[in-house]
Design an enzyme around this catalytic site. Structure first.
Site, PDB file in Angstrom:
ATOM      1  N   GLY A 151     -43.601 -70.776  49.289  1.00 48.02           N
ATOM      2  CA  GLY A 151     -44.594 -71.774  48.930  1.00 48.02           C
ATOM      3  C   GLY A 151     -45.943 -71.483  49.559  1.00 48.02           C
ATOM      4  O   GLY A 151     -46.118 -70.503  50.285  1.00 48.02           O
ATOM      5  N   ASP A 152     -46.921 -72.320  49.240  1.00 46.38           N
ATOM      6  CA  ASP A 152     -48.282 -72.215  49.802  1.00 46.38           C
ATOM      7  C   ASP A 152     -48.968 -70.905  49.420  1.00 46.38           C
ATOM      8  O   ASP A 152     -49.810 -70.404  50.158  1.00 46.38           O
ATOM      9  CB  ASP A 152     -48.257 -72.351  51.333  1.00 46.38           C
ATOM     10  CG  ASP A 152     -47.516 -73.587  51.805  1.00 46.38           C
ATOM     11  OD1 ASP A 152     -47.839 -74.675  51.305  1.00 46.38           O
ATOM     12  OD2 ASP A 152     -46.613 -73.459  52.655  1.00 46.38           O
TER      13      ASP A 152
ATOM     14  N   GLY B 253     -47.936 -79.253  47.467  1.00 49.33           N
ATOM     15  CA  GLY B 253     -49.334 -79.470  47.819  1.00 49.33           C
ATOM     16  C   GLY B 253     -50.185 -78.391  47.198  1.00 49.33           C
ATOM     17  O   GLY B 253     -50.189 -77.256  47.663  1.00 49.33           O
ATOM     18  N   HIS B 254     -50.879 -78.720  46.108  1.00 50.04           N
ATOM     19  CA  HIS B 254     -51.682 -77.738  45.398  1.00 50.04           C
ATOM     20  C   HIS B 254     -53.162 -78.031  45.626  1.00 50.04           C
ATOM     21  O   HIS B 254     -53.660 -79.085  45.250  1.00 50.04           O
ATOM     22  CB  HIS B 254     -51.354 -77.756  43.898  1.00 50.04           C
ATOM     23  CG  HIS B 254     -49.969 -77.281  43.609  1.00 50.04           C
ATOM     24  ND1 HIS B 254     -49.415 -77.271  42.347  1.00 50.04           N
ATOM     25  CD2 HIS B 254     -49.003 -76.786  44.428  1.00 50.04           C
ATOM     26  CE1 HIS B 254     -48.173 -76.792  42.414  1.00 50.04           C
ATOM     27  NE2 HIS B 254     -47.915 -76.496  43.662  1.00 50.04           N
TER      28      HIS B 254
ATOM     29  N   ALA C 175     -50.699 -78.233  52.896  1.00 52.10           N
ATOM     30  CA  ALA C 175     -51.503 -79.200  52.156  1.00 52.10           C
ATOM     31  C   ALA C 175     -50.820 -80.558  52.080  1.00 52.10           C
ATOM     32  O   ALA C 175     -51.471 -81.583  51.931  1.00 52.10           O
ATOM     33  CB  ALA C 175     -51.770 -78.671  50.738  1.00 52.10           C
TER      34      ALA C 175
ATOM     35  N   LYS D  49     -48.679 -76.605  60.818  1.00 48.75           N
ATOM     36  CA  LYS D  49     -49.122 -75.226  60.970  1.00 48.75           C
ATOM     37  C   LYS D  49     -48.102 -74.298  60.326  1.00 48.75           C
ATOM     38  O   LYS D  49     -46.896 -74.420  60.545  1.00 48.75           O
ATOM     39  CB  LYS D  49     -49.271 -74.891  62.456  1.00 48.75           C
ATOM     40  CG  LYS D  49     -49.777 -73.486  62.731  1.00 48.75           C
ATOM     41  CD  LYS D  49     -49.900 -73.247  64.230  1.00 48.75           C
ATOM     42  CE  LYS D  49     -50.370 -71.837  64.530  1.00 48.75           C
ATOM     43  NZ  LYS D  49     -50.471 -71.591  65.989  1.00 48.75           N
TER      44      LYS D  49
ATOM     45  N   SER E  68     -57.140 -62.843  44.058  1.00 49.62           N
ATOM     46  CA  SER E  68     -57.956 -63.950  44.556  1.00 49.62           C
ATOM     47  C   SER E  68     -58.627 -63.528  45.857  1.00 49.62           C
ATOM     48  O   SER E  68     -57.964 -63.089  46.795  1.00 49.62           O
ATOM     49  CB  SER E  68     -57.092 -65.189  44.786  1.00 49.62           C
ATOM     50  OG  SER E  68     -57.842 -66.217  45.404  1.00 49.62           O
TER      51      SER E  68
ATOM     52  N   GLY F 154     -60.975 -65.665  47.445  1.00 53.62           N
ATOM     53  CA  GLY F 154     -61.541 -66.857  48.070  1.00 53.62           C
ATOM     54  C   GLY F 154     -60.955 -68.097  47.434  1.00 53.62           C
ATOM     55  O   GLY F 154     -60.256 -68.015  46.417  1.00 53.62           O
TER      56      GLY F 154
END
EC number: 6.3.4.4
Length: 432
Positions: free
Chosen positions: A13-14, A41-42, A300, A305, A415, A417
Site C-alpha cells: 500500500g501507499d 488513504g489516497h 494518509a 510513520k 512519477s 512529484g
C-alpha cells in the site's frame, strides 16, 4: 476502442495510487472502487491543493467521471457522509457523481469497537489495523450475518437483523474483551437516518458497468491497499481483510475478467510498509530515515510513520504473477535523488543456503530468509518534477531499465512529484 483499466498497488500500500488514478481519469467515464473501505488513504495534489480520500473513488474531482463503490467495499455511512461533506464544501457535487451498490456490507459502530478491542488484546503483537472496523465487517459478511446497504431500505426488517447481530457482538465485547456494549437504539437511529441519502445513490453496479462497457465507455477500477496485503496472497496474517489483487475486480464489482484490457501496477522506487509484519528489505539506518523524511512517509489514513526499505524485486515478481500486470507506474523516483548507491533485492537466501526469486507464503517463513542485493550507482542530479524521460539523470534511467529487466514488465509511467503534472507518461493505459 474503449479500454477497461485496473490500477492497483503492488507493494504494502501507499504506493501513490490516488495521484495516478486522478491523472488517468481525464480519459475515464467511470472510476470504480471494488474492495476495502475507509482504511484506504489516497492523496491527490492538484495545482498545489491537497485532498485525501479514504472511501470515495479518486475520480470524484473530475466533472466527466461517474464514481462507483462496488459490492466488495465495506461501507461506513458515517465515513461516507463526512467525506462527502468535505468535498461538497469545496464545490464537488458528490451526490450527482457517486453511485453505490446496495450489496455493500455496512460498517457499524460495533465493528469499530471490536476492531479496537482486538488490537488492544493482542498486546505487543498487533496486526496493525487502522481500527476502523474493516475486518469485523468482512467477518460478518462471510458469516452471513452482516447488514448491507440495501437492508436500510426496509426499516422494520433492519431493526430485527440489527438487534440479532448486535446482541452477538455485545456479548463478545462485554464478556470477552471487558469493554462497554454498543447502544442498539443509537446505532439503529443513526443508521436509518442515512437511508434516504444512500438510496438516492444506489444502482445495480454490475448492470451499470456492463451497459457502460457495451456503449464503449472507458472504465477504471481503483484498487486500495496493495498486493502484499491481500487476504490470500499477502504476508498472512499481517494483511488486510479483502482481495487487493486483480481478482477482486470480478468479485467486488461484478465485472467479468475477460473484459479487462490493462492492469497498471503502482510501485514505489523503494519500499514502505505501515504497521506490523515481514519486511525483508527494511532499513534501520540513515538511508532509511532519509527515505522516510524526503518521501514524507506517514500514512494518509492513520498518520503512522511508515517503515522504509530498498526495492524488492522478489516481491514484485509475485505481484506480476498474481495480477498479470501489463505495465508499472514507478512513483517517488525523486526521493532517491542524492543517494550515492542504490540496492535492489534480487533474491531471498534461505537457511539451507539456497537463493530463491519468489517469496514465501507465510509470515513466519520470512524470519528464515536474508535478502540478496544488487548494487547500482545513484545520482546527484535532480529528477523532481521532470516531465520528459530524456531529461532524467542517466543513472536514474539505468535504474528504471534494471527494474524492468528484473520484473519482466515495462515501466509505462514515472512519477517525479506529488502533483498530477509531475509525471512522465511513456505509454498511456487507455491508449495502448
Amino acid at each position: 476502442m474503449a479500454k477497461n483499466v485496473v490500477v492497483l498497488g503492488t507493494q504494502w500500500g501507499d504506493e501513490g495510487k490516488g495521484k495516478v488514478v486522478d491523472l488517468l481519469t481525464d480519459k475515464a467515464t467511470y472510476v470504480v472502487r471494488y474492495q476495502g473501505g475507509h482504511n484506504a488513504g489516497h492523496t491527490l495534489v492538484i495545482d498545489g491543493e491537497k485532498t485525501v480520500l479514504h472511501l470515495i473513488p479518486s475520480g470524484i474531482l473530475r466533472e466527466n467521471v461517474t464514481c462507483v463503490i462496488g459490492n466488495g467495499v465495506v461501507l461506513s455511512p458515517e465515513a461516507l457522509l463526512k467525506e462527502s461533506a468535505m468535498l461538497e464544501e469545496r464545490g464537488v457535487p458528490v451526490k450527482e457523481r457517486l453511485r453505490i451498490s446496495e450489496a455493500c456490507p455496512l460498517i457499524l459502530p460495533f465493528h469499530v469497537e471490536l476492531d479496537l478491542a482486538r488490537e488492544k488484546a493482542r498486546g505487543d503483537k498487533p496486526i496493525g489495523t487502522t481500527g476502523r472496523g474493516i475486518g469485523p465487517a468482512y467477518e460478518d459478511k462471510v458469516s452471513r450475518r452482516g447488514l448491507r446497504v440495501g437492508d436500510l431500505f426496509n426499516p422494520t426488517d433492519f431493526a430485527v437483523k440489527l438487534k440479532e447481530v448486535l446482541e452477538y457482538h455485545n456479548f463478545m465485547l462485554t464478556n470477552y474483551y471487558k469493554v462497554e456494549p454498543v447502544s442498539y437504539e443509537k446505532t439503529l437511529a443513526d443508521a436509518l437516518a442515512v437511508a434516504d441519502i444512500l438510496k438516492a445513490m444506489v444502482v445495480d453496479v454490475t448492470d451499470v458497468l456492463d451497459r457502460a462497457r457495451k456503449r464503449g465507455d472507458e472504465i477504471m477500477f481503483e484498487g486500495a491497499q496493495g498486493t502484499l496485503l491481500d487476504i490470500d496472497h499477502g504476508t498472512y496474517p499481517y494483511v488486510t481483510s479483502s482481495n487487493t489483487t486483480v481478482g477482486g475486480v470480478a468479485t467486488g464489482a461484478g465485472f467479468g475478467p475477460l473484459h479487462l484490457d490493462y492492469v497498471l501496477g503502482i510501485v514505489k522506487a523503494y519500499t514502505t510498509r505501515v504497521g506490523s509484519g515481514p519486511f525483508p528489505t527494511e532499513l534501520g539506518c540513515d538511508v532509511g530515515q532519509h527515505l522516510g523524511i524526503k518521501g514524507h512517509e506517514f500514512g494518509a489514513t492513520t498518520g503512522r510513520k511508515r517503515r522504509t526499505g530498498w526495492f524488492d524485486a522478489v516481491a514484485m515478481k509475485r505481484a506480476v504473477q498474481i495480477n498479470s500486470i501489463t505495465g508499472f507506474c514507478l512513483t517517488k523516483l525523486d526521493v532517491l535523488d542524492g543517494l550515492e548507491t542504490l540496492s535492489i533485492c534480487t533474491g531471498y537466501k534461505h537457511a539451507d543456503g539456497t537463493v530463491k526469486d519468489v517469496p514465501p507464503m507465510a509470515a513466519d517463513d520470512y524470519e528464515l530468509i536474508t535478502p540478496v542485493y544488487e548494487e547500482m550507482p545513484g545520482w546527484s542530479e535532480n529528477s523532481f518534477g521532470v516531465t520528459e524521460y530524456d531529461n532524467l539523470p542517466q543513472a536514474a534511467k539505468n535504474y528504471i531499465k534494471r527494474l524492468e529487466e528484473l520484473t519482466g514488465v515495462p515501466i509505462d509511467i514515472i512519477s517525479t512529484g506529488p502533483d498530477r503534472n509531475e509525471t512522465i507518461v511513456l505509454r498511456h493505459p487507455f491508449e495502448v
